[in-house]
Design a protein around this motif. Structure first.
Motif, PDB file in Angstrom:
ATOM      1  N   LYS A  42      -3.561  -3.682 -11.200  1.00  0.00           N
ATOM      2  CA  LYS A  42      -3.663  -3.105  -9.746  1.00  0.00           C
ATOM      3  C   LYS A  42      -4.549  -1.813 -10.171  1.00  0.00           C
ATOM      4  CE  LYS A  42      -0.292  -5.088  -7.054  1.00  0.00           C
ATOM      5  NZ  LYS A  42       1.003  -4.797  -6.043  1.00  0.00           N
ATOM      6  N   GLU A  43      -4.121  -0.949 -11.277  1.00  0.00           N
ATOM      7  CA  GLU A  43      -4.632   0.168 -11.542  1.00  0.00           C
ATOM      8  C   GLU A  43      -5.976   0.190 -12.138  1.00  0.00           C
ATOM      9  OE1 GLU A  43      -1.332  -0.676 -12.521  1.00  0.00           O
ATOM     10  OE2 GLU A  43      -0.769   0.525 -10.795  1.00  0.00           O
ATOM     11  N   ASN A  89      -6.405 -12.314  -6.691  1.00  0.00           N
ATOM     12  CA  ASN A  89      -6.822 -10.694  -7.208  1.00  0.00           C
ATOM     13  C   ASN A  89      -5.703  -9.577  -6.842  1.00  0.00           C
ATOM     14  OD1 ASN A  89      -7.915  -8.603  -9.122  1.00  0.00           O
ATOM     15  ND2 ASN A  89      -9.462  -8.023  -7.615  1.00  0.00           N
ATOM     16  N   THR A  90      -4.436 -10.292  -6.829  1.00  0.00           N
ATOM     17  CA  THR A  90      -3.147  -9.309  -6.372  1.00  0.00           C
ATOM     18  C   THR A  90      -2.907  -8.298  -7.437  1.00  0.00           C
ATOM     19  OG1 THR A  90      -1.584 -10.830  -7.470  1.00  0.00           O
ATOM     20  CG2 THR A  90      -2.219 -11.427  -5.249  1.00  0.00           C
ATOM     21  N   HIS A 120     -11.729  -4.591  -7.755  1.00  0.00           N
ATOM     22  CA  HIS A 120     -12.555  -5.539  -6.984  1.00  0.00           C
ATOM     23  C   HIS A 120     -13.961  -5.884  -7.191  1.00  0.00           C
ATOM     24  CE1 HIS A 120      -9.365  -4.715  -4.008  1.00  0.00           C
ATOM     25  NE2 HIS A 120      -9.305  -3.475  -4.106  1.00  0.00           N
ATOM     26  N   SER A 121     -14.775  -4.948  -7.840  1.00  0.00           N
ATOM     27  CA  SER A 121     -16.180  -5.362  -8.423  1.00  0.00           C
ATOM     28  C   SER A 121     -16.027  -6.368  -9.307  1.00  0.00           C
ATOM     29  CB  SER A 121     -16.815  -4.035  -8.898  1.00  0.00           C
ATOM     30  OG  SER A 121     -16.210  -3.260 -10.186  1.00  0.00           O
ATOM     31  N   ASN A 124      -5.793  -9.098  -0.006  1.00  0.00           N
ATOM     32  CA  ASN A 124      -6.425  -8.339  -1.271  1.00  0.00           C
ATOM     33  C   ASN A 124      -7.877  -8.151  -1.277  1.00  0.00           C
ATOM     34  OD1 ASN A 124      -4.175  -7.656  -2.836  1.00  0.00           O
ATOM     35  ND2 ASN A 124      -3.355  -9.649  -2.565  1.00  0.00           N
ATOM     36  N   GLU A 125      -8.514  -9.472  -0.950  1.00  0.00           N
ATOM     37  CA  GLU A 125     -10.119  -9.545  -1.197  1.00  0.00           C
ATOM     38  C   GLU A 125     -10.675 -10.421   0.027  1.00  0.00           C
ATOM     39  OE1 GLU A 125     -11.707  -8.210  -3.280  1.00  0.00           O
ATOM     40  OE2 GLU A 125     -10.266  -7.911  -5.119  1.00  0.00           O
TER      41      GLU A 125
END
Length: 473
Positions: free
Chosen positions: A60-61, A45-46, A66-67, A97-98
């Protein structure tokens, strides 16, 4: 047509093409509480086109970035937990990232008490000119046991040993280890006098008697029970630390023996002559993990199989130590934007080459490691409960029963029933209850025991029809 069989005496490995959520759902039927070790390398998830959610890349925006990732992982990890034996373990590769959200998710799914370690793997060497502040040359491997009480970890037999085993008795070489330690935290119950065989009284040594921080490693009961294992010398009490075949594994995986991302790329290039994966894990890392956390006859699952490194590592380990491990790889085939079809054009060809042998980019012949493989695809059966759909479901379910029973060799096949064989038993699948009598006639001619599945259009079991051959069925 993609099945590979090199040795009937060896276990059958599985490659399942499709969404891994669907694959895990099927495995919950065929392999529930049957898997010893899971390793996964999920999308990090970069924000650089590495994670797809609802058929769209998450950038990224995206304020729900994340959810969405956690929702995606939660569904799969919950299904995966069901597959682990009570002594099983899961290893999850991840980066910054995660890592923190994943740790919290795993604490919830597997429970905090089953957290084993957060390993730090040195994935790069030098370079990192694109780093803004620090040159980040590591990734993480989160480790959780299904039940920490039942989980055992092997010693690291290749680690460099710094302890000097300069003493020896009839048992073997050993070093002395002080019974009193300052690093364990003071407890009054572990600060008591011990009577030595020389008539002296030995006490915990405190550098500052007013600020006690040292204690014995053993309690009074253990000291009494294992008194003959104690060594009294120079005013101190010691235990014998015998030389072992390995050392307790470290959480820092920084040696070259664990491989780097570049070694994973080099290995893939040797198979395909081009870069087909951005950051493949090296087989060295996987071999270390699998060897460390399992015996020689474990079932290993990777449901983010990608380029097939886990399968490669299992086959190499079996060749090296005579093991009987088998693997299950699950991966999709990519989407229309992918340069390659992951399952059919990368994972499968790589595993096939490892099993059967191949020519590397230097033109040298690399001998195959042997093994057997079955290739499956997940698909849907229409949900409307018509007789036609039920019959289709029955037909497709035969493969799931073969996987469940690990029986793939076809012995007899008719439109009404099929008979399969594995090394020590037969499997019968009867598609129509009207064919029970014909099935019975067929198996009477075969010497052996039969696990038999009968599909019925209603709730009836038809057990009474087998009363005359219960010794076989």
């Amino acid at each position: 047509s993609k099945a590979i069989e090199s040795d009937k005496s060896k276990l059958v490995n599985l490659l399942i093409e499709g969404d891994n959520y669907h694959s895990l759902a099927v495995l919950n039927f065929t392999h529930r509480e049957a898997v010893d070790l899971i390793y996964i390398d999920p999308p990090y998830n970069t924000g650089n086109n590495d994670f797809i959610y609802n058929d769209k890349f998450v950038d990224k925006e995206d304020s729900f970035r994340h959810s969405k990732w956690l929702s995606f992982m939660e569904k799969r990890l919950k299904l995966a937990k069901n597959l682990l034996k009570s002594s099983g373990v899961i290893f999850i590769s991840i980066d910054d990232n995660e890592q923190a959200p994943l740790k919290m998710l795993c604490d919830e799914i597997f429970e905090e008490d089953n957290f084993v370690a957060n390993l730090i793997w040195k994935s790069k060497s030098g370079g990192a000119n694109d780093s803004r502040f620090f040159a980040v040359d590591h990734e993480y491997v989160l480790v959780y046991a299904k039940n920490a009480e039942n989980f055992k970890l092997n010693l690291d037999t290749e680690a460099e040993v710094t302890t000097s085993y300069n003493l020896e008795d009839e048992i073997g070489k050993y070093s002395l280890d002080r019974l009193d330690k300052q690093s364990l935290g003071y407890l009054p119950s572990l600060d008591f006098p011990i009577d030595g065989p020389d008539g002296k009284v030995y006490k915990v040594f405190h550098k500052d008697p007013k600020n006690k921080i040292a204690r014995w490693r053993w309690g009074a009961k253990t000291v009494k029970e294992r008194y003959n294992e104690l060594v009294f010398k120079n005013g101190n009490v010691y235990t014998k630390n015998y030389e072992k075949d390995g050392v307790i594994p470290r959480s820092l995986l920084i040696d070259e023996r664990f491989g780097r991302t570049r070694t994973g790329k080099t290995e893939l290039f040797d198979f395909f002559g081009q870069g087909v994966f951005q950051n493949p894990k090296p087989p060295k890392l996987l071999k270390y993990i699998i060897g460390l956390a399992g015996l020689k006859d474990v079932v290993v699952l990777d449901f983010f199989a990608g380029s097939g490194t886990t399968g490669h590592a299992v086959l190499e380990l079996n060749k090296e130590d005579g093991g009987h491990r088998n693997f299950i790889l699950c991966t999709n085939n990519g989407d229309e934007k992918s340069d390659h079809k992951i399952a059919s054009e990368i994972c499968y060809p790589r595993v096939k080459k490892v099993i059967t042998g191949y020519k590397n980019q230097k033109g040298e012949r690399v001998e195959g490691l042997g093994g057997n493989l079955k290739y499956y695809k997940t698909d849907f059966v229409e949900a409307e409960p018509t007789d036609k759909n039920k019959r289709k479901l029955v037909k497709e379910s035969a493969d799931m029963l073969c996987i469940l029973e690990n029986a793939f060799e076809i012995v007899q096949e008719t439109p009404e029933f099929k008979i399969f064989k594995n090394t020590d038993k037969y499997i019968g699948v009867i598609f129509y209850e009207e064919a029970i009598d014909d099935y019975k006639k067929a198996i009477k001619k075969i010497d052996g025991h039969f696990n038999t599945y009968v599909f019925s259009m209603n709730e009836k079991v038809h057990k009474e029809k087998f009363d005359d051959i219960l010794h076989k069925v």
